[in-house]
Design a protein around this motif. Structure first.
Motif, PDB file in Angstrom:
ATOM      1  N   ASP A 225       0.834  -1.195   0.000  1.00  0.00           N
ATOM      2  CA  ASP A 225       0.000   0.000   0.000  1.00  0.00           C
ATOM      3  C   ASP A 225       0.872   1.250   0.000  1.00  0.00           C
ATOM      4  OD1 ASP A 225      -2.886   1.109   0.436  1.00  0.00           O
ATOM      5  OD2 ASP A 225      -1.615   2.217   1.843  1.00  0.00           O
TER       6      ASP A 225
ATOM      7  N   LEU B 176      -6.423  -0.325   8.293  1.00  0.00           N
ATOM      8  CA  LEU B 176      -6.564  -1.242   7.159  1.00  0.00           C
ATOM      9  C   LEU B 176      -8.001  -1.682   6.941  1.00  0.00           C
ATOM     10  CD1 LEU B 176      -3.566  -3.626   7.999  1.00  0.00           C
ATOM     11  CD2 LEU B 176      -3.500  -1.479   6.719  1.00  0.00           C
TER      12      LEU B 176
ATOM     13  N   CYS C 180       0.083   0.841  11.395  1.00  0.00           N
ATOM     14  CA  CYS C 180      -1.005   0.934  10.417  1.00  0.00           C
ATOM     15  C   CYS C 180      -2.332   1.077  11.140  1.00  0.00           C
ATOM     16  CB  CYS C 180      -1.010  -0.278   9.472  1.00  0.00           C
ATOM     17  SG  CYS C 180      -1.071  -1.876  10.313  1.00  0.00           S
TER      18      CYS C 180
ATOM     19  N   PRO D 265      -7.600   7.079   6.197  1.00  0.00           N
ATOM     20  CA  PRO D 265      -8.052   6.368   4.995  1.00  0.00           C
ATOM     21  C   PRO D 265      -8.758   7.239   3.963  1.00  0.00           C
ATOM     22  CG  PRO D 265      -8.557   5.091   6.963  1.00  0.00           C
ATOM     23  CD  PRO D 265      -8.082   6.438   7.433  1.00  0.00           C
TER      24      PRO D 265
ATOM     25  N   ASP E  18      -4.235   3.236   2.800  1.00  0.00           N
ATOM     26  CA  ASP E  18      -4.412   2.754   4.172  1.00  0.00           C
ATOM     27  C   ASP E  18      -4.130   3.859   5.187  1.00  0.00           C
ATOM     28  OD1 ASP E  18      -5.018   0.246   3.209  1.00  0.00           O
ATOM     29  OD2 ASP E  18      -3.049  -0.619   3.640  1.00  0.00           O
TER      30      ASP E  18
END
Length: 452
Positions: free
Chosen positions: A241, A341, A386, A431, A437
């Motif tokens: 990503d 995510l 993340c 996001p 992400d």
């Protein structure tokens, strides 16, 4: 429809997979891949199956809200029958190219094959009742936060947390974005090709390719499965990503440096670090033996094995294995809740709790504590996750700095100067910012002796 054909249909298989995911905790991606392979589904059926499985997982709170008024005795409802209804409602509400008649007929056939006559009659009756009455509006939910939770199909605790951290308007935007389909992105391996060359090679293989607004190393790719391409197999692109590329990008890796990737598996960031090295080395750690092997395999495919030293080690034990000041730069891409995510892994939002996030922050701080001594004076420690919750991000960094006055936080910079006008030193990518992400990055420099 003959039973054999029905049991290999995307709707029937979706009910099977989702029942396992919801009731047994199966991983949706693994179950999907196994099912597609087992039944040798063609491209069209594989696409529909994938859409149904991920769509129902993403929207399950909304779908259950719509279903609830039609089920008088929910405790007696078999798991697979509930899933059958969720799959049917999802198709009716979100897949406008599928005729209502087809949804109803096949749902009733599935009920007939999987259950008995009583189940078939029950399913038929509920579906006809849904058709007559329609689905209730979320406008009936008086509480605004609860309504947003149902509309976005996101647990109430997480909605409340987001509103508290970023405000209602931004929270709405984030939650709207996480139910969109994720982009398929790759990082160009500049050891082997330029971004222009990689783009041309992928296009020659039939892919549609566009540049990324996040980083010059990324390409957005559609029209096929990248890991099946010659360009991928040759190691010229790595599936990753865009946001995940920024942590290493912010480290400005150069030439002969000695680098530690403390939480390295599966090795995406390790190979990105290696791209910037000439005579330097990146030591890549993971606690699990099979994941260390995966790091080595990815380094080999990217043709950077000579620059990568994979090693099995718990990152919290770094001080026992490496000398003080051994590394110019250290990356801690920490284990986290993964709440950035949600577009790519929708089941995360239902399986995580606020307590999970709080517990992870303790592990994250312990890893930072453990690697601190291995950074040389004047060197850099980069922390990334993340997730988008501050308790795993800046709060961890702030707690670390309180214990380690020998470090100071510097502003995180990227090639495209993302969010350059922000006040914060760390960089949070949500996001909805670039449809990538969610990610957090902080860069810390170890002071030289004599510095204030």
């Amino acid at each position: 429809m003959p039973n054999r054909k029905l049991k290999a249909s995307p709707r029937y298989l979706a009910v099977e997979i989702l029942t396992r995911v919801f009731k047994q905790g199966s991983y949706s991606n693994l179950a999907l891949n196994q099912t597609i392979t087992k039944y040798q589904l063609d491209k069209r059926d594989a696409h529909l199956l994938t859409t149904l499985v991920y769509g129902v997982i993403q929207r399950q709170l909304t779908l259950r809200y719509w279903l609830k008024p039609f089920i008088k005795k929910p405790a007696k409802l078999e798991a697979w029958v509930e899933v059958l209804f969720l799959v049917a409602i999802y198709q009716l509400e979100y897949l406008d190219k599928i005729p209502k008649r087809a949804v109803f007929n096949e749902s009733i056939e599935i009920a007939k094959v999987r259950g008995h006559e009583g189940v078939r009659r029950f399913v038929t009756g509920v579906l006809h009742e849904i058709e007559r009455q329609g689905l209730r509006s979320t406008a009936l939910i008086a509480d605004e936060t609860e309504r947003l939770s149902v509309e976005a199909s996101c647990p109430l605790w997480l909605v409340e947390k987001l509103i508290g951290e970023v405000g209602l308007v931004k929270a709405r935007s984030i939650l709207a974005s996480i139910n969109q389909a994720p982009e398929q992105t790759v990082r160009v391996n500049t050891k082997l090709v330029s971004p222009t060359q990689a783009r041309e090679k992928l296009q020659a293989e039939g892919f549609e390719v566009t540049t990324s607004p996040v980083t010059p190393l990324a390409l957005r790719v559609s029209g096929g499965f990248v890991p099946a391409s010659h360009t991928f197999k040759a190691g010229e692109v790595i599936v990753q990503d865009e946001s995940a590329m920024l942590a290493v990008e912010s480290m400005a890796i150069a030439g002969p440096e000695q680098v530690l990737d403390a939480c390295a598996a599966p090795g995406g960031k390790t190979t990105q670090i290696a791209m910037g090295l000439t005579t330097g080395t990146v030591v890549a750690l993971d606690i699990h033996k099979h994941k260390v092997k995966l790091i080595a395999e990815n380094a080999k495919r990217a043709q950077v094995s000579n620059l990568v030293t994979p090693q099995q080690l718990d990152a919290r034990m770094v001080a026992t294995e490496f000398k003080a000041g051994q590394f110019d730069k250290v990356l801690v891409d920490a284990p986290c809740s993964g709440l950035g995510l949600l577009r790519r892994k929708p089941e995360i939002k239902y399986s995580k709790s606020e307590e999970d996030s709080q517990n992870l922050s303790k592990i994250q701080l312990a890893i930072l504590d453990a690697v601190a001594a291995s950074v040389k004076e004047g060197g850099y420690l980069t922390y990334s996750t993340c997730t988008i919750l501050s308790q795993e991000n800046q709060r961890v960094v702030t707690a670390f700095l309180a214990k380690h006055p020998e470090f100071e936080q510097v502003k995180t910079k990227t090639a495209y100067n993302l969010k350059a006008d922000r006040q914060e030193l760390g960089l949070t990518i949500y996001p909805d910012d670039y449809l990538s992400d969610g990610f957090f990055i902080a860069n810390l420099q170890k002071k030289k002796l004599g510095d204030d």
